[in-house]
Design an enzyme around this catalytic site. Sequence first.
Site, PDB file in Angstrom:
ATOM      1  N   ASP A  13      20.963 -34.624 -56.482  1.00  0.00           N
ATOM      2  CA  ASP A  13      19.884 -35.017 -56.510  1.00  0.00           C
ATOM      3  C   ASP A  13      18.459 -33.855 -57.338  1.00  0.00           C
ATOM      4  OD1 ASP A  13      18.193 -37.198 -56.858  1.00  0.00           O
ATOM      5  OD2 ASP A  13      17.550 -36.790 -54.976  1.00  0.00           O
ATOM      6  N   GLY A  14      18.000 -34.345 -58.237  1.00  0.00           N
ATOM      7  CA  GLY A  14      17.000 -33.683 -58.961  1.00  0.00           C
ATOM      8  C   GLY A  14      15.393 -34.327 -58.587  1.00  0.00           C
ATOM      9  N   GLU A  66      18.610 -33.387 -62.208  1.00  0.00           N
ATOM     10  CA  GLU A  66      19.911 -34.539 -62.296  1.00  0.00           C
ATOM     11  C   GLU A  66      20.801 -33.226 -62.686  1.00  0.00           C
ATOM     12  OE1 GLU A  66      20.003 -35.999 -59.783  1.00  0.00           O
ATOM     13  OE2 GLU A  66      18.060 -37.241 -60.231  1.00  0.00           O
ATOM     14  N   ASP A  87      22.336 -39.847 -57.303  1.00  0.00           N
ATOM     15  CA  ASP A  87      21.618 -40.879 -57.341  1.00  0.00           C
ATOM     16  C   ASP A  87      21.052 -41.169 -59.190  1.00  0.00           C
ATOM     17  OD1 ASP A  87      19.508 -39.942 -57.253  1.00  0.00           O
ATOM     18  OD2 ASP A  87      18.315 -40.268 -55.170  1.00  0.00           O
ATOM     19  N   HIS A 130      16.794 -43.039 -51.616  1.00  0.00           N
ATOM     20  CA  HIS A 130      15.757 -42.879 -50.554  1.00  0.00           C
ATOM     21  C   HIS A 130      16.018 -44.480 -50.086  1.00  0.00           C
ATOM     22  CE1 HIS A 130      12.861 -40.964 -52.415  1.00  0.00           C
ATOM     23  NE2 HIS A 130      13.249 -41.234 -53.820  1.00  0.00           N
ATOM     24  N   ASP A 132      17.809 -34.850 -51.105  1.00  0.00           N
ATOM     25  CA  ASP A 132      16.171 -35.770 -51.943  1.00  0.00           C
ATOM     26  C   ASP A 132      14.944 -34.167 -51.631  1.00  0.00           C
ATOM     27  OD1 ASP A 132      14.047 -37.214 -53.388  1.00  0.00           O
ATOM     28  OD2 ASP A 132      13.918 -37.639 -51.548  1.00  0.00           O
TER      29      ASP A 132
END
Length: 158
Positions: free
Chosen positions: A8-9, A52, A74, A129, A139
Amino acid sequence: MRVTIYTDGAARGNPDGPGGYGAVISYVDARGQEHIKELSCGYKKTTNNRMELMGVIRALEALKCPCQVDLWSDSQYVVKAFEEHWIDKWQKNGWKTAGKKAVKNIDLWKKLLELMSPHQVTFHWVKGHAGQTYNERCDFLATSAADGENLCDDVELN
């Protein structure tokens, strides 16, 4: 060896804010023991998409032998680039989009392709999320890195 990677970024004040990436690498060794490795870093000025990609790159750099990789992100930007063959089209068009604009983050896309070459990588999208444990951890790592005090300058990858 089979490896699962989640990435994740995050960027604060995208596109000019600080940002970070988080990655979780999971695998089971020959003795049946599960191993988890976490990676993260924060950058002074960056974008969400750049972070990302950095998460994926840093995770693949951590692999020491050719692997079958299930990579979960994501980021539809990252996943669709491979699932919908955007990357192939960009390369064929000299790193230009269908609208003839230069692809953003070319340095990172090229590095990612280089790092993927010894591996068999399958990209998967995971809804962000939504409570998936490793995605939530990535995250947290990404946002913590973005909010950290020891931010790095952005790096250009060749």
